[in-house]
Design an enzyme around this catalytic site. Structure first.
Site, PDB file in Angstrom:
ATOM      1  N   ASN A   6       0.912  -1.103   0.021  1.00 51.85           N
ATOM      2  CA  ASN A   6      -0.180  -0.136  -0.021  1.00 51.85           C
ATOM      3  C   ASN A   6       0.673   1.263   0.110  1.00 51.85           C
ATOM      4  O   ASN A   6       1.415   1.469   0.993  1.00 51.85           O
ATOM      5  CB  ASN A   6      -0.883   0.124   1.235  1.00 51.85           C
ATOM      6  CG  ASN A   6      -1.844   1.263   1.373  1.00 51.85           C
ATOM      7  OD1 ASN A   6      -1.996   1.996   0.244  1.00 51.85           O
ATOM      8  ND2 ASN A   6      -2.072   1.591   2.557  1.00 51.85           N
ATOM      9  N   TRP A   7       0.974   1.944  -1.075  1.00 56.46           N
ATOM     10  CA  TRP A   7       1.846   2.857  -1.287  1.00 56.46           C
ATOM     11  C   TRP A   7       1.011   4.211  -0.539  1.00 56.46           C
ATOM     12  O   TRP A   7       2.074   5.364  -0.619  1.00 56.46           O
ATOM     13  CB  TRP A   7       2.144   3.310  -2.835  1.00 56.46           C
ATOM     14  CG  TRP A   7       2.890   2.336  -3.469  1.00 56.46           C
ATOM     15  CD1 TRP A   7       3.270   1.028  -2.998  1.00 56.46           C
ATOM     16  CD2 TRP A   7       3.253   2.198  -4.741  1.00 56.46           C
ATOM     17  NE1 TRP A   7       4.111   0.367  -3.853  1.00 56.46           N
ATOM     18  CE2 TRP A   7       3.989   1.139  -4.952  1.00 56.46           C
ATOM     19  CE3 TRP A   7       2.976   3.276  -5.924  1.00 56.46           C
ATOM     20  CZ2 TRP A   7       4.525   0.599  -6.324  1.00 56.46           C
ATOM     21  CZ3 TRP A   7       3.504   2.662  -7.135  1.00 56.46           C
ATOM     22  CH2 TRP A   7       4.230   1.355  -7.425  1.00 56.46           C
ATOM     23  N   LYS A   8      -0.021   4.391  -0.056  1.00 56.08           N
ATOM     24  CA  LYS A   8      -0.543   5.529   0.380  1.00 56.08           C
ATOM     25  C   LYS A   8      -0.586   6.800  -0.511  1.00 56.08           C
ATOM     26  O   LYS A   8      -0.398   6.607  -1.900  1.00 56.08           O
ATOM     27  CB  LYS A   8      -0.053   5.758   1.679  1.00 56.08           C
ATOM     28  CG  LYS A   8      -0.095   4.520   2.741  1.00 56.08           C
ATOM     29  CD  LYS A   8       0.221   4.824   4.209  1.00 56.08           C
ATOM     30  CE  LYS A   8       0.256   3.595   4.715  1.00 56.08           C
ATOM     31  NZ  LYS A   8       0.098   3.783   6.305  1.00 56.08           N
ATOM     32  N   HIS A  90      -9.451   1.129   4.767  1.00 56.77           N
ATOM     33  CA  HIS A  90      -8.202   1.078   5.170  1.00 56.77           C
ATOM     34  C   HIS A  90      -8.403   2.233   6.425  1.00 56.77           C
ATOM     35  O   HIS A  90      -9.143   3.328   6.501  1.00 56.77           O
ATOM     36  CB  HIS A  90      -7.169   1.992   4.170  1.00 56.77           C
ATOM     37  CG  HIS A  90      -5.548   1.777   4.820  1.00 56.77           C
ATOM     38  ND1 HIS A  90      -5.616   2.883   5.935  1.00 56.77           N
ATOM     39  CD2 HIS A  90      -4.855   0.906   4.869  1.00 56.77           C
ATOM     40  CE1 HIS A  90      -4.181   2.565   6.507  1.00 56.77           C
ATOM     41  NE2 HIS A  90      -3.764   1.580   5.576  1.00 56.77           N
ATOM     42  N   GLU A  92      -6.864   4.406   7.656  1.00 58.70           N
ATOM     43  CA  GLU A  92      -6.694   6.043   7.395  1.00 58.70           C
ATOM     44  C   GLU A  92      -8.056   6.552   6.740  1.00 58.70           C
ATOM     45  O   GLU A  92      -8.310   7.834   6.950  1.00 58.70           O
ATOM     46  CB  GLU A  92      -5.460   6.141   6.684  1.00 58.70           C
ATOM     47  CG  GLU A  92      -4.139   6.149   7.265  1.00 58.70           C
ATOM     48  CD  GLU A  92      -3.027   5.542   6.573  1.00 58.70           C
ATOM     49  OE1 GLU A  92      -2.921   5.724   5.489  1.00 58.70           O
ATOM     50  OE2 GLU A  92      -2.006   5.169   7.240  1.00 58.70           O
ATOM     51  N   GLU A 156      -5.434  -4.991  10.356  1.00 66.86           N
ATOM     52  CA  GLU A 156      -4.406  -4.142  10.673  1.00 66.86           C
ATOM     53  C   GLU A 156      -4.844  -3.310  11.847  1.00 66.86           C
ATOM     54  O   GLU A 156      -5.617  -2.320  12.004  1.00 66.86           O
ATOM     55  CB  GLU A 156      -4.420  -2.932   9.261  1.00 66.86           C
ATOM     56  CG  GLU A 156      -4.170  -3.848   8.166  1.00 66.86           C
ATOM     57  CD  GLU A 156      -3.524  -2.724   7.198  1.00 66.86           C
ATOM     58  OE1 GLU A 156      -2.653  -2.876   6.812  1.00 66.86           O
ATOM     59  OE2 GLU A 156      -4.285  -1.817   6.944  1.00 66.86           O
ATOM     60  N   GLY A 162       2.234   2.263  10.665  1.00 66.75           N
ATOM     61  CA  GLY A 162       3.216   3.431  10.566  1.00 66.75           C
ATOM     62  C   GLY A 162       3.860   3.894  11.663  1.00 66.75           C
ATOM     63  O   GLY A 162       4.373   5.047  11.769  1.00 66.75           O
ATOM     64  N   SER A 192       3.314  -2.222  10.283  1.00 68.68           N
ATOM     65  CA  SER A 192       4.807  -2.216  10.564  1.00 68.68           C
ATOM     66  C   SER A 192       5.503  -3.523  10.098  1.00 68.68           C
ATOM     67  O   SER A 192       6.333  -3.782  10.951  1.00 68.68           O
ATOM     68  CB  SER A 192       5.056  -1.678  11.944  1.00 68.68           C
ATOM     69  OG  SER A 192       4.744  -0.309  12.271  1.00 68.68           O
ATOM     70  N   GLY A 214       4.810   1.355   4.809  1.00 65.57           N
ATOM     71  CA  GLY A 214       5.981   2.018   4.602  1.00 65.57           C
ATOM     72  C   GLY A 214       7.239   1.170   3.909  1.00 65.57           C
ATOM     73  O   GLY A 214       7.840   1.674   2.916  1.00 65.57           O
TER      74      GLY A 214
HETATM   75  C1  PEP Z   1      -0.645   0.188   5.960  1.00 63.40           C
HETATM   76  O1  PEP Z   1      -0.734   1.078   5.447  1.00 63.40           O
HETATM   77  O2  PEP Z   1      -1.566  -0.681   5.537  1.00 63.40           O
HETATM   78  C2  PEP Z   1       0.172  -0.274   6.555  1.00 63.40           C
HETATM   79  C3  PEP Z   1       0.282  -1.543   7.177  1.00 63.40           C
HETATM   80  O3  PEP Z   1       1.553   0.587   6.800  1.00 63.40           O
HETATM   81  P1  PEP Z   1       2.825   0.309   7.781  1.00 63.40           P
HETATM   82  O4  PEP Z   1       3.103  -1.187   7.293  1.00 63.40           O
HETATM   83  O5  PEP Z   1       3.608   1.245   7.236  1.00 63.40           O
HETATM   84  O6  PEP Z   1       2.483   0.155   9.054  1.00 63.40           O
END
Ligand code: PEP
Length: 232
Positions: A6-8, A90, A92, A156, A162, A192, A214
């Site tokens: 997931n590049w966001k 997600h 976010e 998640e 993040g 993470s 990330g």
């Molecule tokens: C995500 O954005 O779905 C995610 C898991 O981010 P990260 O790996 O940066 O925690």
């Protein structure tokens, strides 16, 4: 095992093209792989990855085919672009943009009906975990979804996204088993995930892959996570 990046809101069209060219040549082991670029970069990713086994997913999609929904993109538009699937729900989107369980359900259903594959995200906040409400939250978020061949769940925990705070393999396993008791679907872990923790997480019996934020932005670390998942 599916490993999705997931590049966001990172990587415009030109950076996406370069990344996908490098990914095409990388050793990704024996897992299903997907990238989830921002909308504006989807066409470049689809073009560069055409003819490979790497899927291109959007990060969200609306429920209507078209209409007065400023800023939104429909499942039909993603299909026309050659996109394979989409993330929906997600944290976010839920926390920063007001997505609810109901709007997530509508988006998931429309995307599946259009023939897109869907990664639907669920997970508890720090406060919800601390107050013993993790399973209630997961049960509520999952109650609006129905099993479908094109659907996978991403567990998640919001406190792990993040933050560098990964769920322990045991905690992830426990949550994944609970998710599967509610809905019989593959469950990805997200929060993470890095090359050095991916293997132990992937070894858990109910971890069916990863949604990586990330660490998916760098070809080397993303490929290392795919390899770790592949050997598990
Ligand atoms: C995500 O954005 O779905 C995610 C898991 O981010 P990260 O790996 O940066 O925690």
């Amino acid at each position: 095992m599916l490993v999705a990046g997931n590049w966001k809101m990172f990587k415009g069209p030109s950076a996406a093209g370069s990344f996908c060219r490098a990914l095409r040549d990388a050793d990704l082991g024996d897992v299903d792989v997907a990238v989830c670029p921002p909308y504006v970069s989807l066409a470049d990713a689809v073009q560069v990855l055409a003819g490979t086994e790497i899927g291109v997913f959007a990060q969200n999609c609306h429920w209507a085919d078209e209409g007065a929904f400023t800023g939104e993109v429909s499942p039909a538009m993603l299909k026309e672009l050659g996109v394979y699937g989409t993330i929906v729900g997600h944290s976010e989107r839920r926390q920063l943009f007001g997505e609810t369980d109901e709007s997530v359900a509508r988006r998931v259903k429309a995307a599946l009906d259009a023939g897109l594959n869907v990664i639907a995200c669920v997970g508890e906040t720090d406060e919800e975990r601390e107050t013993g409400r993790t399973n209630d939250v997961l049960e509520r978020q999952l109650s609006v979804l129905e099993p479908d061949d094109g659907l996978v769940i991403a567990y998640e925990p919001v406190w792990a996204i993040g933050t560098g705070k990964t769920a322990t393999p045991e905690l992830a396993q426990e949550a994944h088993a609970f998710v599967k008791s509610q809905i019989d679907l593959p469950v990805l872990y997200g929060g993470s995930v890095k090359p050095d923790n991916a293997k132990r997480l992937a070894e858990q019996p109910d971890v069916d892959g990863f949604l990586v934020g990330g660490a998916s932005l760098d070809v080397g670390s993303f490929a290392a996570i795919c390899q770790a998942a592949s050997t598990s």
